[in-house]
Scaffold this motif. Structure first.
Motif, PDB file in Angstrom:
ATOM      1  N   PRO A 139       0.816  -1.211   0.000  1.00 13.24           N
ATOM      2  CA  PRO A 139       0.000   0.000   0.000  1.00 13.24           C
ATOM      3  C   PRO A 139       0.851   1.263   0.000  1.00 13.24           C
ATOM      4  O   PRO A 139       1.640   1.499   0.916  1.00 13.24           O
ATOM      5  N   THR A 140       0.707   2.045  -1.057  1.00  9.31           N
ATOM      6  CA  THR A 140       1.551   3.217  -1.275  1.00  9.31           C
ATOM      7  C   THR A 140       0.684   4.365  -1.759  1.00  9.31           C
ATOM      8  O   THR A 140      -0.213   4.166  -2.578  1.00  9.31           O
ATOM      9  N   PHE A 141       0.953   5.561  -1.261  1.00 12.63           N
ATOM     10  CA  PHE A 141       0.214   6.728  -1.745  1.00 12.63           C
ATOM     11  C   PHE A 141       0.831   7.195  -3.053  1.00 12.63           C
ATOM     12  O   PHE A 141       2.043   7.408  -3.139  1.00 12.63           O
ATOM     13  N   ILE A 142       0.012   7.363  -4.068  1.00 17.44           N
ATOM     14  CA  ILE A 142       0.480   7.757  -5.401  1.00 17.44           C
ATOM     15  C   ILE A 142       0.242   9.254  -5.559  1.00 17.44           C
ATOM     16  O   ILE A 142      -0.888   9.713  -5.709  1.00 17.44           O
ATOM     17  N   SER A 143       1.325  10.011  -5.511  1.00 13.75           N
ATOM     18  CA  SER A 143       1.257  11.482  -5.463  1.00 13.75           C
ATOM     19  C   SER A 143       1.173  12.085  -6.858  1.00 13.75           C
ATOM     20  O   SER A 143       1.928  13.009  -7.193  1.00 13.75           O
ATOM     21  N   ASP A 144       0.247  11.581  -7.676  1.00 14.62           N
ATOM     22  CA  ASP A 144       0.177  12.043  -9.067  1.00 14.62           C
ATOM     23  C   ASP A 144      -0.436  13.440  -9.153  1.00 14.62           C
ATOM     24  O   ASP A 144      -0.753  14.070  -8.135  1.00 14.62           O
ATOM     25  N   LYS A 145      -0.604  13.932 -10.370  1.00 12.67           N
ATOM     26  CA  LYS A 145      -1.076  15.307 -10.562  1.00 12.67           C
ATOM     27  C   LYS A 145      -2.460  15.507  -9.967  1.00 12.67           C
ATOM     28  O   LYS A 145      -2.752  16.551  -9.374  1.00 12.67           O
ATOM     29  N   TYR A 146      -3.338  14.522 -10.120  1.00 12.22           N
ATOM     30  CA  TYR A 146      -4.676  14.642  -9.551  1.00 12.22           C
ATOM     31  C   TYR A 146      -4.610  14.746  -8.024  1.00 12.22           C
ATOM     32  O   TYR A 146      -5.336  15.527  -7.411  1.00 12.22           O
ATOM     33  N   ALA A 147      -3.750  13.934  -7.397  1.00 10.04           N
ATOM     34  CA  ALA A 147      -3.609  13.975  -5.939  1.00 10.04           C
ATOM     35  C   ALA A 147      -3.066  15.326  -5.492  1.00 10.04           C
ATOM     36  O   ALA A 147      -3.552  15.916  -4.514  1.00 10.04           O
ATOM     37  N   ARG A 148      -2.058  15.831  -6.203  1.00 11.13           N
ATOM     38  CA  ARG A 148      -1.472  17.126  -5.825  1.00 11.13           C
ATOM     39  C   ARG A 148      -2.490  18.246  -5.995  1.00 11.13           C
ATOM     40  O   ARG A 148      -2.574  19.160  -5.172  1.00 11.13           O
ATOM     41  N   THR A 149      -3.280  18.182  -7.060  1.00 12.81           N
ATOM     42  CA  THR A 149      -4.307  19.202  -7.279  1.00 12.81           C
ATOM     43  C   THR A 149      -5.357  19.153  -6.174  1.00 12.81           C
ATOM     44  O   THR A 149      -5.741  20.191  -5.621  1.00 12.81           O
ATOM     45  N   LEU A 150      -5.819  17.944  -5.831  1.00 14.43           N
ATOM     46  CA  LEU A 150      -6.826  17.810  -4.784  1.00 14.43           C
ATOM     47  C   LEU A 150      -6.296  18.305  -3.448  1.00 14.43           C
ATOM     48  O   LEU A 150      -6.972  19.081  -2.748  1.00 14.43           O
ATOM     49  N   PHE A 151      -5.095  17.878  -3.073  1.00 17.30           N
ATOM     50  CA  PHE A 151      -4.540  18.296  -1.790  1.00 17.30           C
ATOM     51  C   PHE A 151      -4.334  19.808  -1.741  1.00 17.30           C
ATOM     52  O   PHE A 151      -4.525  20.441  -0.704  1.00 17.30           O
ATOM     53  N   THR A 152      -3.951  20.401  -2.869  1.00 15.06           N
ATOM     54  CA  THR A 152      -3.790  21.855  -2.932  1.00 15.06           C
ATOM     55  C   THR A 152      -5.128  22.549  -2.719  1.00 15.06           C
ATOM     56  O   THR A 152      -5.236  23.515  -1.944  1.00 15.06           O
ATOM     57  N   LEU A 153      -6.159  22.069  -3.373  1.00 11.60           N
ATOM     58  CA  LEU A 153      -7.494  22.655  -3.222  1.00 11.60           C
ATOM     59  C   LEU A 153      -8.022  22.501  -1.804  1.00 11.60           C
ATOM     60  O   LEU A 153      -8.864  23.287  -1.352  1.00 11.60           O
ATOM     61  N   LEU A 154      -7.508  21.500  -1.091  1.00  9.73           N
ATOM     62  CA  LEU A 154      -7.918  21.271   0.291  1.00  9.73           C
ATOM     63  C   LEU A 154      -6.978  21.939   1.291  1.00  9.73           C
ATOM     64  O   LEU A 154      -7.016  21.648   2.488  1.00  9.73           O
ATOM     65  N   GLY A 155      -6.097  22.831   0.786  1.00 11.62           N
ATOM     66  CA  GLY A 155      -5.331  23.690   1.670  1.00 11.62           C
ATOM     67  C   GLY A 155      -3.868  23.367   1.879  1.00 11.62           C
ATOM     68  O   GLY A 155      -3.182  24.050   2.634  1.00 11.62           O
ATOM     69  N   ILE A 156      -3.356  22.333   1.221  1.00 18.05           N
ATOM     70  CA  ILE A 156      -1.934  21.988   1.359  1.00 18.05           C
ATOM     71  C   ILE A 156      -1.136  22.769   0.317  1.00 18.05           C
ATOM     72  O   ILE A 156      -1.436  22.693  -0.879  1.00 18.05           O
ATOM     73  N   GLN A 157      -0.122  23.475   0.750  1.00 10.42           N
ATOM     74  CA  GLN A 157       0.602  24.390  -0.122  1.00 10.42           C
ATOM     75  C   GLN A 157       1.910  23.798  -0.652  1.00 10.42           C
ATOM     76  O   GLN A 157       2.439  22.834  -0.111  1.00 10.42           O
ATOM     77  N   ASN A 158       2.416  24.436  -1.733  1.00  5.88           N
ATOM     78  CA  ASN A 158       3.744  24.171  -2.293  1.00  5.88           C
ATOM     79  C   ASN A 158       3.920  22.739  -2.795  1.00  5.88           C
ATOM     80  O   ASN A 158       4.985  22.129  -2.633  1.00  5.88           O
ATOM     81  N   LEU A 159       2.894  22.187  -3.425  1.00  2.00           N
ATOM     82  CA  LEU A 159       2.997  20.857  -4.021  1.00  2.00           C
ATOM     83  C   LEU A 159       3.382  21.028  -5.491  1.00  2.00           C
ATOM     84  O   LEU A 159       2.551  21.019  -6.384  1.00  2.00           O
ATOM     85  N   THR A 160       4.670  21.194  -5.713  1.00  5.12           N
ATOM     86  CA  THR A 160       5.173  21.587  -7.021  1.00  5.12           C
ATOM     87  C   THR A 160       5.454  20.409  -7.962  1.00  5.12           C
ATOM     88  O   THR A 160       5.450  20.562  -9.165  1.00  5.12           O
ATOM     89  N   ASP A 161       5.737  19.236  -7.369  1.00  6.25           N
ATOM     90  CA  ASP A 161       6.047  18.083  -8.199  1.00  6.25           C
ATOM     91  C   ASP A 161       5.737  16.810  -7.419  1.00  6.25           C
ATOM     92  O   ASP A 161       5.259  16.871  -6.277  1.00  6.25           O
ATOM     93  N   TYR A 162       6.003  15.666  -8.031  1.00  7.40           N
ATOM     94  CA  TYR A 162       5.654  14.392  -7.400  1.00  7.40           C
ATOM     95  C   TYR A 162       6.306  14.245  -6.033  1.00  7.40           C
ATOM     96  O   TYR A 162       5.653  13.885  -5.048  1.00  7.40           O
ATOM     97  N   ARG A 163       7.566  14.545  -5.956  1.00 12.14           N
ATOM     98  CA  ARG A 163       8.310  14.320  -4.716  1.00 12.14           C
ATOM     99  C   ARG A 163       7.851  15.237  -3.592  1.00 12.14           C
ATOM    100  O   ARG A 163       7.904  14.874  -2.417  1.00 12.14           O
TER     101      ARG A 163
END
Length: 214
Positions: A139-163
């Protein structure tokens, strides 16, 4: 409402139902799909996937006997056919050393499995995490573009790339492998509906939520 990541998962599951991801009949099909989807959309990747199905039914023995030209022609609808065809051949050749025994490979490499996957041509961080989750049952969290976009919209900042997101958040022990598979699928299905354009997010069931990374 403030949500933990696990609460986010259950809210998405309650509102959307199970995602059924990754849609495939075999782990070999998942591997092919994970390579084909790189830097393209699902429509193009699926055209190439159907060519592989028609020509090989995703059987490793048939894929490994394809010529370079045959591999490239099958991959072509998904773009980047030189790199992707080489990646498919190299991954399947590596798996063949272990007779495609995914459980044995997981046991042999243990916590170093991700590192070894990243050494294979065409396997970047996102693809490695997809393979860990859907092929090797880690079980691994996949930090793809959709995940980064969702987390950003939910208030998490500075998600510039996968890492940037991968370093910030990993699944905790409360997530089973089935939950991890489903979570990735739910995020991507949510993104297809509410991120085009991004203003549609304001119409979603998550529009007034805030994420807590705990």
């Amino acid at each position: 409402m403030k949500l933990t990541v696990q609460e986010l998962y259950w809210k998405m599951r309650q509102n959307m139902g199970p995602s059924g991801w990754w849609p495939a009949d075999s782990k070999e099909e998942i591997i092919i799909g994970a390579i084909l989807i790189q830097n393209t959309n699902w429509r193009n990747a699926d055209r190439a996937r159907l060519l592989f199905k028609k020509q090989t039914d995703f059987k490793p023995s048939l894929i490994l006997t394809m010529t370079t030209e045959e591999l490239q022609n099958a991959v072509r609808p998904a773009g980047f056919f030189h790199n992707k065809s080489k990646a498919i051949y190299n991954i399947f050749s590596w798996l063949n050393k272990y007779n495609f025994d995914y459980s044995a490979i997981k046991n042999i490499f243990g916590a170093d499995l991700r590192h070894h996957l990243l050494q294979l041509h065409g396997v970047g961080e996102e693809t490695a995490d997809v393979l860990l989750t859907y092929v090797f049952e880690v079980p691994t969290f996949i930090s793809d573009k959709y995940a980064r976009t969702l987390f950003t919209l939910l208030g998490i900042q500075n998600l510039t790339d996968y890492r940037s997101l991968a370093k910030l958040y990993q699944l905790n022990n409360d997530f089973t492998v089935e939950m991890a598979k489903d979570f990735h699928g739910l995020i991507d299905e949510f993104g297809k509906v509410y991120f085009h354009p991004l203003t549609k997010f304001n119409e979603s069931f998550l529009a007034h939520d805030e994420l807590l990374l705990k």
